[in-house]
Write an enzyme that holds these catalytic residues in place. Structure first.
Site, mmCIF file in Angstrom:
data_model
loop_
_atom_site.group_PDB
_atom_site.id
_atom_site.type_symbol
_atom_site.label_atom_id
_atom_site.label_comp_id
_atom_site.label_asym_id
_atom_site.label_seq_id
_atom_site.Cartn_x
_atom_site.Cartn_y
_atom_site.Cartn_z
ATOM 1 N N ASP A 104 0.888 -1.162 0.000
ATOM 2 C CA ASP A 104 0.000 0.000 0.000
ATOM 3 C C ASP A 104 0.925 1.211 0.000
ATOM 4 O OD1 ASP A 104 -2.096 1.826 0.275
ATOM 5 O OD2 ASP A 104 -2.133 1.627 2.456
ATOM 6 N N ASP B 33 -2.258 0.798 7.644
ATOM 7 C CA ASP B 33 -1.623 0.810 6.327
ATOM 8 C C ASP B 33 -0.972 -0.546 6.029
ATOM 9 O OD1 ASP B 33 -1.635 3.872 5.427
ATOM 10 O OD2 ASP B 33 -1.282 3.755 7.587
ATOM 11 N N GLU C 237 -1.462 -1.571 -4.491
ATOM 12 C CA GLU C 237 -2.697 -0.796 -4.588
ATOM 13 C C GLU C 237 -2.476 0.359 -5.554
ATOM 14 O OE1 GLU C 237 -5.263 1.969 -1.628
ATOM 15 O OE2 GLU C 237 -4.984 -0.111 -0.963
#
Length: 183
Positions: free
Chosen positions: A11, A144, A71
């Site tokens: 991410d 996260d 992502e």
């Protein structure tokens, strides 16, 4: 496809880069690790990008992932935030490509849908579902890292289903699939 493989999920971010690793054995997921790279203490944006690149290389050299799931930046109203996020993603992708690790991008909604069945799920809902799926004893303070882990799990669920995502096997494949982005 190999019967045993490691998937690194990332991410990307310029404040926190979350990541998680899973091992796939006999079509079963096994949790390996999740963590984050804290970047908020650095004010220089170029130092942050360098650290993202170096940490991604370190993860690759340590765990030898067979694939990276990352992502994709979401389309927001703040152009400066999108630019920073895109740079962070690009640096992580460049690290993977430099080590010849195939990369697949997933939109945030697709990741949330794969994990929870709801493309609008909250970070907390995604984290709780991952905790249940992978038997995590506890969840981190910042989510996260669970978002990075979610990208890896999404990739596991979508293996062999790449028509909805972008897949790169190396720098040449990236350039070929994105001729307008490279000038």
């Amino acid at each position: 496809m190999k019967s045993e493989r490691i998937i690194l999920g990332i991410d990307p971010g310029t404040t926190i880069m979350g990541f998680g690793l899973i091992k796939v054995e006999q079509k079963q997921m096994k949790f390996m690790q999740l963590n984050e790279l804290q970047l908020s203490k650095y004010s220089d944006p170029y130092v942050k990008l360098k650290l993202i690149f170096e940490r991604t290389i370190e993860l690759i050299d340590t765990y030898h992932p067979d694939e990276i799931a990352i992502e994709a930046p979401f389309f927001g109203k703040n152009v400066q935030s999108m630019l920073k996020l895109g740079r962070a993603q690009g640096v992580a992708m460049a690290a993977g490509l430099s080590r010849q690790v195939p990369i697949t991008e997933y939109l945030p909604k697709k990741i949330k849908m794969a994990i929870t069945g709801n493309g609008n799920a909250s970070k907390e809902q995604v984290a709780k579902m991952l905790q249940s799926l992978l038997g995590l004893k506890s969840l981190p303070k910042n989510l996260d890292s669970t978002d990075g882990l979610a990208a890896a799990v999404c990739h596991f669920y979508n293996s062999g289903n790449t028509e909805v995502s972008k897949n790169y096997t190396g720098w040449a494949a990236f350039v070929k699939q994105n001729p307008k982005k490279i000038k």
